[in-house]
Design a protein around this motif. Structure first.
Motif, PDB file in Angstrom:
ATOM      1  N   LYS A  39       0.840  -1.206   0.000  1.00  0.00           N
ATOM      2  CA  LYS A  39       0.000   0.000   0.000  1.00  0.00           C
ATOM      3  C   LYS A  39       0.873   1.254   0.000  1.00  0.00           C
ATOM      4  O   LYS A  39       0.637   2.200  -0.737  1.00  0.00           O
ATOM      5  N   GLN A  40       1.909   1.230   0.844  1.00  0.00           N
ATOM      6  CA  GLN A  40       2.830   2.378   0.911  1.00  0.00           C
ATOM      7  C   GLN A  40       3.549   2.566  -0.425  1.00  0.00           C
ATOM      8  O   GLN A  40       3.678   3.685  -0.915  1.00  0.00           O
ATOM      9  N   GLU A  41       4.019   1.446  -0.985  1.00  0.00           N
ATOM     10  CA  GLU A  41       4.759   1.507  -2.246  1.00  0.00           C
ATOM     11  C   GLU A  41       3.890   2.006  -3.393  1.00  0.00           C
ATOM     12  O   GLU A  41       4.335   2.779  -4.232  1.00  0.00           O
ATOM     13  N   LEU A  42       2.649   1.557  -3.418  1.00  0.00           N
ATOM     14  CA  LEU A  42       1.745   1.983  -4.491  1.00  0.00           C
ATOM     15  C   LEU A  42       1.462   3.485  -4.362  1.00  0.00           C
ATOM     16  O   LEU A  42       1.432   4.211  -5.354  1.00  0.00           O
ATOM     17  N   GLY A  43       1.289   3.927  -3.123  1.00  0.00           N
ATOM     18  CA  GLY A  43       1.077   5.360  -2.872  1.00  0.00           C
ATOM     19  C   GLY A  43       2.275   6.171  -3.339  1.00  0.00           C
ATOM     20  O   GLY A  43       2.143   7.195  -4.027  1.00  0.00           O
ATOM     21  N   ARG A  44       3.454   5.689  -2.991  1.00  0.00           N
ATOM     22  CA  ARG A  44       4.680   6.397  -3.365  1.00  0.00           C
ATOM     23  C   ARG A  44       4.839   6.440  -4.880  1.00  0.00           C
ATOM     24  O   ARG A  44       5.144   7.489  -5.453  1.00  0.00           O
ATOM     25  N   LEU A  68      -6.247   6.556  -3.594  1.00  0.00           N
ATOM     26  CA  LEU A  68      -5.908   7.967  -3.793  1.00  0.00           C
ATOM     27  C   LEU A  68      -5.444   8.595  -2.484  1.00  0.00           C
ATOM     28  O   LEU A  68      -4.533   9.423  -2.472  1.00  0.00           O
ATOM     29  N   ALA A  69      -6.038   8.142  -1.368  1.00  0.00           N
ATOM     30  CA  ALA A  69      -5.617   8.656  -0.062  1.00  0.00           C
ATOM     31  C   ALA A  69      -4.157   8.263   0.203  1.00  0.00           C
ATOM     32  O   ALA A  69      -3.381   9.059   0.746  1.00  0.00           O
ATOM     33  N   GLU A 100     -12.798  10.932   4.901  1.00  0.00           N
ATOM     34  CA  GLU A 100     -11.352  10.787   4.674  1.00  0.00           C
ATOM     35  C   GLU A 100     -11.016  10.385   3.248  1.00  0.00           C
ATOM     36  O   GLU A 100      -9.936  10.675   2.765  1.00  0.00           O
ATOM     37  N   ILE A 101     -11.922   9.662   2.603  1.00  0.00           N
ATOM     38  CA  ILE A 101     -11.586   9.167   1.267  1.00  0.00           C
ATOM     39  C   ILE A 101     -12.452   9.800   0.169  1.00  0.00           C
ATOM     40  O   ILE A 101     -12.490   9.320  -0.949  1.00  0.00           O
TER      41      ILE A 101
END
Ligand code: G3H
Length: 257
Positions: A39-44, A68-69, A100-101
Motif C-alpha cells: 500500500k505504501q509503495e503503491l502510494g509512493r 488515492l488517499a 477521509e476518502i
C-alpha cells in the motif's frame, strides 16, 4: 497444464504497456490486498507518477478512495518546480463515502502537500433530474465545474464493480441491474464490463466520460489480486495513459491479455 509464467517486474510492466497501448506502466512488488508495505509503495509510485507529468499552471482532477488517499500521503513538495499556480479539484461530487476518502478531501490534501491551490465541489453525486438542472445553472457550481472539465491530468482509482456498488449503498434493484449488465469495474462513477464498455453512468456534475476521453494524461492507480479483472476492464475502455499497479494484480492482468 497451464503453467503461469513468473515474470520480473520490468517484464510485467512492458507486457502490460504493450498489451494495452499505454504510455507508461509502473508495477510495485507485492499484493495490495494483504500487504501494508505494498500500500505504501503503491502510494509512493502513484505520487511520483503524478509529479513527473505535472507542469506549471496545471489542473489535476482526482477521484476518492483509499488508493488515492495513500497517494496523497506520499506527495511531497517538489524542490525546483513550484506548483503554486496549479489547482487540484475533485473529479466529481461526493459519492457517499466516508470523509477521509472523498475526492474533495483528497484534492485539498494533495494541494496542501505540494503548495498548489484547490477548489471543491460540494454536491452529492447521485442527483435527481430536478436538483441536477438547478445546480447546473448555479453560477458558483458552474465556475468549479468548468475548472474540473479543464483538467489536463486525471488521477483515479479503480474498484471492483460489486464492491463499489455496495460501498456506495446502491439499492438492490440497481445491484441486480449492474450484475445483469456484466459490470466488472467502477471508476470515476462509471461501471464497465469485461470489454471495457460503459454499462452504467450516472447523471453527474464534474467529469463526464467525454472529458475523460479527451484528457491529456489519465493516470489509473490500483493494486491487489482482487482488482485484476476490474483493472483489465478499465484498460480495455482504452483511455488510460499511465497505470500504476502491483505485482499481484499485474500477474493476473497478463494472463487476461
Ligand atoms: O472507483 C474506485 C474506487 O475509488 C477505488 O477505491 O482505492 O478504496 O479501492 P479504493
Amino acid at each position: 497444464p497451464l503453467v503461469k509464467e513468473l515474470l520480473g517486474l520490468a517484464a510485467l510492466e512492458e507486457r502490460i504497456r504493450k498489451g494495452y497501448g499505454l504510455r507508461k506502466v509502473i508495477v510495485v512488488p507485492g499484493d495490495w490486498d494483504v500487504s501494508s508495505d505494498t500500500k505504501q509503495e503503491l502510494g509512493r509510485a502513484g505520487a511520483k507518477a503524478l509529479l513527473s507529468v505535472m507542469e506549471e499552471r496545471d489542473v489535476v482532477a482526482v477521484t476518492g478512495g483509499t488508493t488515492l488517499a495513500s497517494i496523497a500521503e506520499k506527495l511531497t513538495m517538489p524542490v525546483n518546480a513550484p506548483l503554486k499556480d496549479s489547482w487540484f479539484v475533485p473529479a466529481r461530487g461526493g459519492l457517499g463515502e466516508s470523509l477521509e476518502i472523498q475526492a474533495n478531501t483528497i484534492a485539498s490534501g494533495m494541494a496542501k502537500r505540494v503548495g498548489a491551490g484547490y477548489r471543491l465541489l460540494h454536491v452529492p453525486d447521485l442527483l435527481g433530474e430536478e436538483a441536477y438542472h438547478s445546480l447546473v445553472n448555479d453560477p458558483n457550481t458552474q465556475e468549479i465545474v468548468t475548472l474540473i472539465r479543464k483538467a489536463r491530468i486525471v488521477v483515479h482509482g479503480i474498484g471492483d464493480a460489486m464492491e463499489m456498488a455496495h460501498r456506495r449503498k446502491l439499492d438492490p434493484a440497481m445491484l441486480q441491474e449492474l450484475r445483469n449488465e456484466g459490470a466488472l469495474a467502477e471508476s470515476f462513477g462509471y461501471y464497465f464490463d469485461q470489454e471495457g464498455k460503459v454499462v452504467h453512468k450516472m447523471l453527474t456534475l464534474g467529469l463526464r466520460l467525454e472529458d475523460i476521453i479527451s484528457t491529456e494524461v489519465v493516470i489509473g492507480v490500483a493494486g491487489g489480486k482482487s482488482k485484476a479483472k476490474a483493472i483489465h476492464a478499465v484498460l480495455r475502455f482504452g483511455h488510460e495513459d499511465i497505470l500504476v499497479t502491483d505485482e499481484a494484480a499485474a500477474n493476473e492482468i497478463v494472463a487476461l491479455l
